[in-house]
Write an enzyme that holds these catalytic residues in place. Sequence first.
Site, PDB file in Angstrom:
ATOM      1  N   SER A  55       0.851  -1.197   0.000  1.00 49.25           N
ATOM      2  CA  SER A  55       0.000   0.000   0.000  1.00 49.25           C
ATOM      3  C   SER A  55       0.883   1.243   0.000  1.00 49.25           C
ATOM      4  O   SER A  55       2.007   1.214   0.527  1.00 49.25           O
ATOM      5  CB  SER A  55      -0.874   0.021   1.252  1.00 49.25           C
ATOM      6  OG  SER A  55      -1.481   1.293   1.414  1.00 49.25           O
TER       7      SER A  55
ATOM      8  N   TYR B  89       0.002  -0.117  10.575  1.00 45.72           N
ATOM      9  CA  TYR B  89      -0.349  -0.467   9.180  1.00 45.72           C
ATOM     10  C   TYR B  89       0.849  -0.197   8.278  1.00 45.72           C
ATOM     11  O   TYR B  89       1.224  -1.038   7.451  1.00 45.72           O
ATOM     12  CB  TYR B  89      -1.563   0.329   8.722  1.00 45.72           C
ATOM     13  CG  TYR B  89      -2.046  -0.017   7.325  1.00 45.72           C
ATOM     14  CD1 TYR B  89      -2.550  -1.287   7.030  1.00 45.72           C
ATOM     15  CD2 TYR B  89      -1.992   0.913   6.281  1.00 45.72           C
ATOM     16  CE1 TYR B  89      -3.014  -1.610   5.749  1.00 45.72           C
ATOM     17  CE2 TYR B  89      -2.449   0.596   5.001  1.00 45.72           C
ATOM     18  CZ  TYR B  89      -2.953  -0.665   4.737  1.00 45.72           C
ATOM     19  OH  TYR B  89      -3.392  -0.980   3.457  1.00 45.72           O
TER      20      TYR B  89
END
Length: 319
Positions: free
Chosen positions: A160, A186
């Site tokens: 990501s 994350y």
Amino acid sequence: MRNDRITTPFGAQSTAAEVIEGIDLSGRRAVVTGASSGIGVETARALASANAEVIVAVRSPQAGERAAGDIAASTGNKQVWVASLDLADPASVAAFVAAWQGPLHILINNAGIMAPPLMRTPQGWEMQFATNHLGHFALATGLHDALAAAAGARVVVVSSVGHINGEVLFDDINFDRHPYDPWAAYAQSKTANILFMVEAAKRWAVDQIMVNALNPGRITSTNLSRYIGNTSSSPASFEPSSTAVSWKTAQQGAATSVLLAASPLLNGVTGRYFEDCNEAGPHQPGIRRGVATYALDPGNAARLWPISADMLAGQSRTA
Ligand SMILES: NC(=O)c1ccc[n+]([C@@H]2O[C@H](COP(=O)([O-])OP(=O)(O)OC[C@H]3O[C@@H](n4cnc5c(N)ncnc54)[C@H](OP(=O)(O)O)[C@@H]3O)[C@@H](O)[C@H]2O)c1
């Protein structure tokens, strides 16, 4: 940054169907993790449409059966199977690996969670690192021999742009001492995805296993944002009202995964990071694109690999 950046005729608006058009994957077997929703379903659908045998690897068999049925119905491909896989549970990953037989041509490490409140596995591992990185590390390394047997396998690692928010916290991977920040965790897990790609590409070149990573872009229609709203510090571009990024459909979000998994344009390519169907350039501050230098750093990649292996081997809190 390298000056031989790989480009293709595809871009941000390309769909998985456009990327897979004209490609025949008959006789190839593909595993797609997290293919019960979002990008994973569309990735699996595109591979099935090209006649691959597709294994939908999911933690909810019911959701997996629904997705597999939908994919089989829309593609006419009856070789779409469901297998149980909980990436946060090493025993579940081990059972998946033990049950696997024969060569594996395509492995897509797609499943993920984003920015939940602090959760830990029974081993004490922070849940995003455990799910997004450790589970996929265990899966891919466990399936190494099957990948090698395919003679030209491709491993696709879905990372990501969120990786630009932080490095791997090598001195405190599980947030035992740092205050837990869901976005830093994350970012850590998505940086770890890229570092896995770098080291696996290096280690497995001898086995003709090609490993590449990607940012799929911002996709509106998936379940990934289920925890947003429970967190206090989400980066602006993750907010639904943000105009800092352009949004994609799930079919567009799956396009780069499908390109890396199946396109002849990527023959022989390994160890690289893509977005919008082209190799990404270096991340520039203030722009939510590109790849961070620390995420492609071979030293960081070499350091993370044995830490990950040791955590799994000992199922210890940290290495
Ligand atoms: N959507 C975006 O804008 C975006 C942007 C950048 C990167 N990504 C990446 O794209 C990937 C796919 O995300 P998505 O947007 O398609 O979200 P999604 O719809 O939430 O799909 C994620 C999948 O991962 C599965 N999963 C979660 N925890 C798991 C576990 N412990 N074991 C096995 N499977 C598990 C989920 O299964 P359940 O249904 O059982 O929860 C779900 O099928 C993720 O890696 C994400 O980080 C997405």
